[in-house]
Design a protein around this motif. Structure first.
Motif, PDB file in Angstrom:
ATOM      1  N   LEU A 297       3.123  -1.270  -9.237  1.00 51.79           N
ATOM      2  CA  LEU A 297       2.875  -0.145  -8.336  1.00 51.79           C
ATOM      3  C   LEU A 297       3.648  -0.297  -7.029  1.00 51.79           C
ATOM      4  O   LEU A 297       4.134   0.689  -6.466  1.00 51.79           O
ATOM      5  CB  LEU A 297       1.380  -0.005  -8.064  1.00 51.79           C
ATOM      6  CG  LEU A 297       0.523   0.401  -9.276  1.00 51.79           C
ATOM      7  CD1 LEU A 297      -0.952   0.393  -8.909  1.00 51.79           C
ATOM      8  CD2 LEU A 297       0.944   1.773  -9.802  1.00 51.79           C
ATOM      9  N   LEU A 298       3.773  -1.519  -6.535  1.00 52.79           N
ATOM     10  CA  LEU A 298       4.581  -1.750  -5.332  1.00 52.79           C
ATOM     11  C   LEU A 298       6.044  -1.394  -5.573  1.00 52.79           C
ATOM     12  O   LEU A 298       6.703  -0.777  -4.724  1.00 52.79           O
ATOM     13  CB  LEU A 298       4.462  -3.215  -4.896  1.00 52.79           C
ATOM     14  CG  LEU A 298       3.152  -3.631  -4.234  1.00 52.79           C
ATOM     15  CD1 LEU A 298       3.135  -5.138  -4.003  1.00 52.79           C
ATOM     16  CD2 LEU A 298       2.958  -2.896  -2.910  1.00 52.79           C
ATOM     17  N   VAL A 299       6.562  -1.786  -6.740  1.00 49.41           N
ATOM     18  CA  VAL A 299       7.946  -1.457  -7.082  1.00 49.41           C
ATOM     19  C   VAL A 299       8.113   0.061  -7.180  1.00 49.41           C
ATOM     20  O   VAL A 299       9.092   0.624  -6.679  1.00 49.41           O
ATOM     21  CB  VAL A 299       8.342  -2.145  -8.403  1.00 49.41           C
ATOM     22  CG1 VAL A 299       9.700  -1.640  -8.889  1.00 49.41           C
ATOM     23  CG2 VAL A 299       8.375  -3.656  -8.231  1.00 49.41           C
ATOM     24  N   LEU A 436       3.173  10.530  -1.943  1.00 49.95           N
ATOM     25  CA  LEU A 436       2.966   9.847  -3.220  1.00 49.95           C
ATOM     26  C   LEU A 436       3.164   8.344  -3.076  1.00 49.95           C
ATOM     27  O   LEU A 436       2.459   7.551  -3.713  1.00 49.95           O
ATOM     28  CB  LEU A 436       3.932  10.406  -4.272  1.00 49.95           C
ATOM     29  CG  LEU A 436       3.790  11.890  -4.621  1.00 49.95           C
ATOM     30  CD1 LEU A 436       4.802  12.291  -5.686  1.00 49.95           C
ATOM     31  CD2 LEU A 436       2.382  12.215  -5.087  1.00 49.95           C
ATOM     32  N   MET A 437       4.105   7.951  -2.226  1.00 50.95           N
ATOM     33  CA  MET A 437       4.327   6.528  -1.974  1.00 50.95           C
ATOM     34  C   MET A 437       3.095   5.891  -1.343  1.00 50.95           C
ATOM     35  O   MET A 437       2.666   4.800  -1.750  1.00 50.95           O
ATOM     36  CB  MET A 437       5.540   6.346  -1.049  1.00 50.95           C
ATOM     37  CG  MET A 437       5.821   4.902  -0.664  1.00 50.95           C
ATOM     38  SD  MET A 437       6.938   4.764   0.756  1.00 50.95           S
ATOM     39  CE  MET A 437       5.891   5.378   2.079  1.00 50.95           C
ATOM     40  N   VAL A 438       2.498   6.570  -0.366  1.00 49.48           N
ATOM     41  CA  VAL A 438       1.302   6.029   0.290  1.00 49.48           C
ATOM     42  C   VAL A 438       0.149   5.908  -0.707  1.00 49.48           C
ATOM     43  O   VAL A 438      -0.563   4.895  -0.738  1.00 49.48           O
ATOM     44  CB  VAL A 438       0.908   6.918   1.485  1.00 49.48           C
ATOM     45  CG1 VAL A 438      -0.444   6.491   2.046  1.00 49.48           C
ATOM     46  CG2 VAL A 438       1.979   6.862   2.568  1.00 49.48           C
ATOM     47  N   ILE A 439      -0.043   6.931  -1.535  1.00 52.90           N
ATOM     48  CA  ILE A 439      -1.099   6.881  -2.547  1.00 52.90           C
ATOM     49  C   ILE A 439      -0.875   5.695  -3.480  1.00 52.90           C
ATOM     50  O   ILE A 439      -1.812   4.955  -3.834  1.00 52.90           O
ATOM     51  CB  ILE A 439      -1.138   8.193  -3.347  1.00 52.90           C
ATOM     52  CG1 ILE A 439      -1.579   9.353  -2.448  1.00 52.90           C
ATOM     53  CG2 ILE A 439      -2.076   8.069  -4.549  1.00 52.90           C
ATOM     54  CD1 ILE A 439      -1.486  10.711  -3.110  1.00 52.90           C
ATOM     55  N   THR A 440       0.362   5.472  -3.879  1.00 54.09           N
ATOM     56  CA  THR A 440       0.688   4.374  -4.792  1.00 54.09           C
ATOM     57  C   THR A 440       0.458   3.023  -4.128  1.00 54.09           C
ATOM     58  O   THR A 440      -0.043   2.082  -4.768  1.00 54.09           O
ATOM     59  CB  THR A 440       2.150   4.498  -5.263  1.00 54.09           C
ATOM     60  OG1 THR A 440       2.369   5.800  -5.818  1.00 54.09           O
ATOM     61  CG2 THR A 440       2.466   3.455  -6.324  1.00 54.09           C
ATOM     62  N   LEU A 441       0.798   2.903  -2.854  1.00 56.85           N
ATOM     63  CA  LEU A 441       0.566   1.646  -2.130  1.00 56.85           C
ATOM     64  C   LEU A 441      -0.927   1.348  -2.008  1.00 56.85           C
ATOM     65  O   LEU A 441      -1.358   0.198  -2.186  1.00 56.85           O
ATOM     66  CB  LEU A 441       1.205   1.713  -0.747  1.00 56.85           C
ATOM     67  CG  LEU A 441       2.729   1.636  -0.696  1.00 56.85           C
ATOM     68  CD1 LEU A 441       3.223   1.890   0.719  1.00 56.85           C
ATOM     69  CD2 LEU A 441       3.223   0.271  -1.188  1.00 56.85           C
ATOM     70  N   VAL A 442      -1.719   2.363  -1.689  1.00 54.75           N
ATOM     71  CA  VAL A 442      -3.166   2.175  -1.600  1.00 54.75           C
ATOM     72  C   VAL A 442      -3.726   1.744  -2.957  1.00 54.75           C
ATOM     73  O   VAL A 442      -4.562   0.836  -3.054  1.00 54.75           O
ATOM     74  CB  VAL A 442      -3.851   3.462  -1.104  1.00 54.75           C
ATOM     75  CG1 VAL A 442      -5.367   3.333  -1.194  1.00 54.75           C
ATOM     76  CG2 VAL A 442      -3.439   3.758   0.328  1.00 54.75           C
ATOM     77  N   ALA A 443      -3.247   2.390  -4.017  1.00 50.36           N
ATOM     78  CA  ALA A 443      -3.708   2.025  -5.358  1.00 50.36           C
ATOM     79  C   ALA A 443      -3.325   0.587  -5.689  1.00 50.36           C
ATOM     80  O   ALA A 443      -4.108  -0.150  -6.310  1.00 50.36           O
ATOM     81  CB  ALA A 443      -3.115   2.981  -6.390  1.00 50.36           C
TER      82      ALA A 443
END
Length: 462
Positions: A297-299, A436-443
């Motif tokens: 997810l970070l990638v 979407l990047m922020v959502i992915t980082l939180v996830a």
């Protein structure tokens, strides 16, 4: 068969999504109760027969009704098949088996539309349903005979009050979300559907708390690992699935790419699903699933940020690399989450776990797409408004541009040049990718914490 209105035609897809997503958890319960192989076989057989019947439908009404039947059949096949797979393997073998399952899901999601387009071009829309019937027949002939039957020995019957109340809640929620793009989020009909879903959900929770053998053990949500597993399909919706829909709209409708060029460019996003999920299962022998998933997810978040920095008009070669990074990152949790979904509950409740996870995945995709499209339209409205557009024309142009219709948007704003519209679109799409990047980082953070599992490296062959 005569064509209907755009709203009626949209139910060709909506009818399947509505029935498929709303009965998945009930199907998992039925698999535990009556047998995983039996439910899988019935689901595949019904899917094949309904696909064959769709070839001969006389009207759009029958087409939509049979698509609803296909959704029921697909839910039975998925819940029964996933639960049966969980019984057939243990330990690393189960991880590898579910990694392969995740690969097939990813490949189907990424390449299915391309193959469907080829079938439609060469044999018409009926060719898609003929292929579904053939695949169902092959599964019954060669797959089912090799399966072993299994069921939950402690099953006490289907929790019908819980099943019905949950199905009602999800039907109303899914229907409301699907109807919103047509009627608007503030329409009385959509608000009534969403309120009904909330009331049905409250009834479901009340029923489940009093049930001796609930369809969904609510106490599972006290365990971080169970919650973490449910986050994974939601995360991949926002970093991968929505891009499969939005990027072709951008490339073809806004930037003027041909369908072939856009399809080739999208291969950079989808091709990693051919190998990365299997590689994730192999890497899981040395690294925990939680660490691999959060790393992926970070990638993917890094790829989203990279893509947000590219403006329309840049060469296709410059777009390939961030798309490839997103696909690589998304493939890691994609290859592990199906196996994780049945590993956080006792083995005999695998049907329930598969149903919960599949419901989260399917419902999450529909909700994510609806929310992301709505957000893009709002960002476009803000960007156009900042440059002087106003009134009803602003709202109309934003919706049309979000749907990839640059020409119609230009018609709604005749004083705007194509370059000005492209600039506003690029600004709004870049902001969307950053959200979407922020959502992915939180996830990624939630998954890292919730699925924390200290492990020691194992040698090959152990």
């Amino acid at each position: 068969m005569t064509l209907g209105s755009p709203l009626a035609l949209s139910w060709t897809t909506n009818a399947f999504m509505l029935t498929f997503g709303s009965v998945l958890m009930a199907a998992g319960t039925l698999a535990d109760e009556y047998g995983r192989k039996r439910l899988f076989s019935l689901g595949v057989a019904l899917f094949g027969l309904s696909s064959l019947a769709l070839v001969f439908v006389p009207s759009l009404l029958w087409l939509n009704l049979l698509r609803g039947v296909q959704g029921l059949a697909g839910a039975a096949a998925l819940a029964g098949g996933s639960a049966a797979l969980a019984q057939a393997f243990d330990g690393p073998g189960r991880t590898r088996a579910f990694s392969l399952l995740g690969t097939t899901f990813g490949v189907g999601l990424a390449f299915g539309p391309i193959l469907a387009g080829v079938l439609v071009e060469h044999s018409g829309w009926r060719g898609i349903f003929v292929s579904g019937a053939l695949i169902g027949g092959l599964s019954l002939a060669f797959g089912v005979p090799r399966m072993q039957e299994s069921r939950d020995p402690q099953a006490r019957g289907v929790d019908w009050p819980g099943t019905l109340s949950f199905t009602l809640a999800l039907v109303l929620l899914t229907w409301g979300i699907l109807q919103a793009p047509q009627s608007g989020w503030s329409s009385p009909w959509v608000l009534a559907l969403l309120l009904g879903a909330l009331l049905a959900l409250g009834l479901f929770i009340l029923v489940e708390r009093r049930a001796a053998r609930p369809m969904l053990d609510l106490s599972l949500f006290r365990y971080p690992r169970f919650v973490g597993v449910q986050v994974l399909p939601i995360a991949t919706c926002y970093c991968y699935v929505v891009l499969l829909i939005l990027l072709p709209i951008r490339f073809i409708g806004v930037e003027g790419y041909s369908e072939i060029d856009a399809g080739l460019l999208m291969l950079a996003l989808s091709a990693p699903m051919l190998v990365v999920p299997l590689a994730a299962g192999w890497l899981n022998r040395w690294f925990s699933a939680g660490n691999l998933s959060s790393l992926g997810l970070l990638v993917a978040a890094g790829g989203l940020w990279w893509l947000s920095r590219l403006a329309p008009g840049q060469g296709a070669g410059e777009r390939v690399w961030p798309l490839l990074v997103i696909g690589l990152g998304s493939g890691l949790p994609w290859g592990l989450m199906d196996g994780l979904s049945v590993s956080v509950v006792p083995k005999e409740r695998a049907g329930m776990a598969s149903g919960i996870f599949s419901t989260t995945r399917v419902a999450g995709e529909g909700i994510a797409l609806a929310l992301v499209v709505a957000l893009l339209a709002a960002l476009l409205q803000q960007a156009l408004g900042a440059h002087g557009a106003s009134g009803d024309a602003l709202s109309l142009a934003a919706r049309q541009l979000a749907g990839g219709d640059l020409a119609a948007s230009a018609g709604a704003l005749p004083s705007w040049s194509r370059e000005a519209l492209l600039h506003s679109y690029a600004q709004a799409f870049s902001q969307l990718l950053q959200v979407l990047m922020v959502i992915t980082l939180v996830a990624a953070l939630v998954v890292k914490v919730a699925l924390h599992e200290p492990r020691h490296p194992r040698r090959l062959g152990n």
